[in-house]
Scaffold this motif. Structure first.
Motif, PDB file in Angstrom:
ATOM      1  N   UNK A  31      20.541   5.186  16.383  1.00 29.23           N
ATOM      2  CA  UNK A  31      20.656   4.034  15.483  1.00 29.23           C
ATOM      3  C   UNK A  31      19.973   2.806  16.085  1.00 29.23           C
ATOM      4  N   UNK A  32      20.232   2.548  17.345  1.00 27.81           N
ATOM      5  CA  UNK A  32      19.612   1.397  18.012  1.00 27.81           C
ATOM      6  C   UNK A  32      18.094   1.592  18.095  1.00 27.81           C
ATOM      7  N   UNK A  33      17.655   2.821  18.361  1.00 26.95           N
ATOM      8  CA  UNK A  33      16.220   3.105  18.406  1.00 26.95           C
ATOM      9  C   UNK A  33      15.580   2.889  17.031  1.00 26.95           C
ATOM     10  N   UNK A  34      16.254   3.325  15.976  1.00 24.92           N
ATOM     11  CA  UNK A  34      15.734   3.136  14.620  1.00 24.92           C
ATOM     12  C   UNK A  34      15.637   1.650  14.280  1.00 24.92           C
ATOM     13  N   UNK A  35      16.629   0.871  14.697  1.00 26.23           N
ATOM     14  CA  UNK A  35      16.572  -0.578  14.473  1.00 26.23           C
ATOM     15  C   UNK A  35      15.401  -1.200  15.239  1.00 26.23           C
TER      16      UNK A  35
END
Length: 66
Positions: A31-35
Protein backbone atom coordinates in the motif's frame (compact mmCIF):
# COMPACT_ATOMS: atom_id res chain seq x y z
CA UNK A 1 -10.50 11.19 28.49
CA UNK A 2 -12.67 8.28 27.32
CA UNK A 3 -12.00 9.16 23.72
CA UNK A 4 -8.24 9.19 24.24
CA UNK A 5 -8.40 5.87 26.07
CA UNK A 6 -10.43 4.34 23.23
CA UNK A 7 -7.95 5.71 20.71
CA UNK A 8 -5.08 4.16 22.67
CA UNK A 9 -6.82 0.77 22.68
CA UNK A 10 -7.40 1.01 18.92
CA UNK A 11 -3.73 1.81 18.29
CA UNK A 12 -2.72 -1.07 20.54
CA UNK A 13 -4.92 -3.38 18.47
CA UNK A 14 -3.38 -2.19 15.21
CA UNK A 15 0.10 -2.66 16.64
CA UNK A 16 -0.86 -6.17 17.73
CA UNK A 17 -2.07 -7.04 14.22
CA UNK A 18 1.10 -5.54 12.74
CA UNK A 19 3.31 -7.64 15.01
CA UNK A 20 1.45 -10.91 14.61
CA UNK A 21 0.23 -10.95 10.99
CA UNK A 22 2.76 -11.28 8.19
CA UNK A 23 0.12 -10.69 5.50
CA UNK A 24 -0.87 -7.39 7.11
CA UNK A 25 2.74 -6.23 7.01
CA UNK A 26 3.12 -7.25 3.36
CA UNK A 27 -0.11 -5.52 2.37
CA UNK A 28 0.92 -2.40 4.29
CA UNK A 29 4.26 -2.30 2.44
CA UNK A 30 2.46 -2.78 -0.89
CA UNK A 31 0.00 0.00 0.00
CA UNK A 32 2.77 2.44 0.91
CA UNK A 33 4.66 1.50 -2.27
CA UNK A 34 1.52 2.08 -4.37
CA UNK A 35 1.06 5.50 -2.75
CA UNK A 36 4.70 6.33 -3.48
CA UNK A 37 4.46 5.27 -7.11
CA UNK A 38 1.22 7.21 -7.44
CA UNK A 39 2.91 10.32 -6.05
CA UNK A 40 5.84 9.92 -8.45
CA UNK A 41 3.51 9.52 -11.41
CA UNK A 42 1.43 12.51 -10.38
CA UNK A 43 -1.94 10.79 -10.26
CA UNK A 44 -5.12 12.87 -10.10
CA UNK A 45 -6.78 13.57 -6.78
CA UNK A 46 -9.74 11.25 -7.47
CA UNK A 47 -7.30 8.45 -8.33
CA UNK A 48 -5.46 9.04 -5.06
CA UNK A 49 -8.75 8.92 -3.17
CA UNK A 50 -9.65 5.65 -4.90
CA UNK A 51 -6.22 4.23 -4.08
CA UNK A 52 -6.50 5.21 -0.41
CA UNK A 53 -10.02 3.79 -0.13
CA UNK A 54 -9.07 0.51 -1.81
CA UNK A 55 -5.86 0.12 0.19
CA UNK A 56 -7.62 1.05 3.41
CA UNK A 57 -10.35 -1.49 2.71
CA UNK A 58 -7.75 -4.22 2.19
CA UNK A 59 -6.05 -3.38 5.48
CA UNK A 60 -9.35 -3.21 7.38
CA UNK A 61 -10.45 -6.56 5.96
CA UNK A 62 -7.11 -8.08 6.95
CA UNK A 63 -7.67 -6.81 10.50
CA UNK A 64 -11.13 -8.38 10.54
CA UNK A 65 -9.69 -11.61 9.18
CA UNK A 66 -7.13 -11.79 12.00
Amino acid sequence: MRFLRSFRFALHGLWSVYRSEQNFRLQLVAFVAALGVGALLGIRSWELIALVLAGGAVLVLECINS
